[in-house]
Write a protein that holds these residues in place. Structure first.
Motif, mmCIF file in Angstrom:
data_model
loop_
_atom_site.group_PDB
_atom_site.id
_atom_site.type_symbol
_atom_site.label_atom_id
_atom_site.label_comp_id
_atom_site.label_asym_id
_atom_site.label_seq_id
_atom_site.Cartn_x
_atom_site.Cartn_y
_atom_site.Cartn_z
ATOM 1 N N ARG A 68 0.862 -1.187 0.000
ATOM 2 C CA ARG A 68 0.000 0.000 0.000
ATOM 3 C C ARG A 68 0.900 1.239 0.000
ATOM 4 O O ARG A 68 1.969 1.230 0.604
ATOM 5 C CB ARG A 68 -0.882 0.042 1.248
ATOM 6 N N LEU A 69 0.407 2.281 -0.643
ATOM 7 C CA LEU A 69 1.152 3.531 -0.610
ATOM 8 C C LEU A 69 1.085 4.125 0.790
ATOM 9 O O LEU A 69 0.044 4.083 1.453
ATOM 10 C CB LEU A 69 0.577 4.524 -1.621
ATOM 11 N N ASP A 70 2.202 4.672 1.235
ATOM 12 C CA ASP A 70 2.263 5.356 2.525
ATOM 13 C C ASP A 70 1.480 6.656 2.398
ATOM 14 O O ASP A 70 1.768 7.470 1.519
ATOM 15 C CB ASP A 70 3.724 5.643 2.877
ATOM 16 N N PRO A 71 0.463 6.869 3.236
ATOM 17 C CA PRO A 71 -0.335 8.093 3.123
ATOM 18 C C PRO A 71 0.496 9.369 3.314
ATOM 19 O O PRO A 71 0.172 10.410 2.759
ATOM 20 C CB PRO A 71 -1.384 7.971 4.233
ATOM 21 N N VAL A 78 4.283 0.479 1.681
ATOM 22 C CA VAL A 78 4.271 -0.175 2.986
ATOM 23 C C VAL A 78 3.656 -1.554 2.806
ATOM 24 O O VAL A 78 2.623 -1.707 2.139
ATOM 25 C CB VAL A 78 3.471 0.653 4.020
ATOM 26 N N LEU A 79 4.307 -2.553 3.372
ATOM 27 C CA LEU A 79 3.829 -3.932 3.304
ATOM 28 C C LEU A 79 2.862 -4.193 4.437
ATOM 29 O O LEU A 79 3.128 -3.822 5.584
ATOM 30 C CB LEU A 79 5.007 -4.896 3.401
ATOM 31 N N HIS A 80 1.740 -4.837 4.111
ATOM 32 C CA HIS A 80 0.737 -5.196 5.113
ATOM 33 C C HIS A 80 0.287 -6.630 4.882
ATOM 34 O O HIS A 80 0.186 -7.067 3.731
ATOM 35 C CB HIS A 80 -0.499 -4.293 4.983
#
Length: 130
Positions: A68-71, A78-80
């Motif tokens: 996911r893109l880091d806000p 960013v890995l989730h």
């Protein structure tokens, strides 16, 4: 200690035949931290970035991790853990707890207390994340 290490390696294989102990550890870290960058994983576990990259690629291909893109900075990914990854970790945790309960069910309170104290002492003395 060797038996502990062997059990840890075997755990990853039982979870998924394509999942290494390193991959499993990274996935658990992502869940615990609620996501992080691949470079953070490499730094924390003192692994080469290429090693982390390969492990993350495997986790992604299995559907356990997503990027996911880091806000705060859209240049950073960013890995989730995915829902599938989180569910797998929860199942493993439940299975491990059952196994611990079975192994320790005939230990008396004093033995359990000593064992817990020794494990706490051992973990507190650990200076590196490995």
């Amino acid at each position: 200690m060797t038996a502990f290490a062997r059990r840890a390696r075997a755990l990853a294989a039982r979870v998924h035949p394509e999942l290494s102990l390193v991959s499993y550890t990274l996935l658990a870290h992502l869940e615990e931290r609620q996501g992080c960058r691949a470079t953070d994983l490499a730094a924390y576990y003192m692994l080469d970035k290429s090693t982390v990259s390969r492990q993350v690629a495997t986790l992604e291909s299995l559907g356990f991790v997503e990027r996911r893109l880091d806000p705060a900075d859209h240049r950073v990914q960013v890995l989730h853990p995915t829902a599938k990854g989180t569910e797998m970790l929860a199942n493993v945790t439940a299975s491990r707890r059952r196994a611990f309960h079975e192994r320790l069910s005939d230990w008396d309170e004093a033995d359990l207390a000593r064992f817990a104290d020794y494990l706490s002492r051992y973990n507190a003395s650990q200076t590196d994340p490995a």
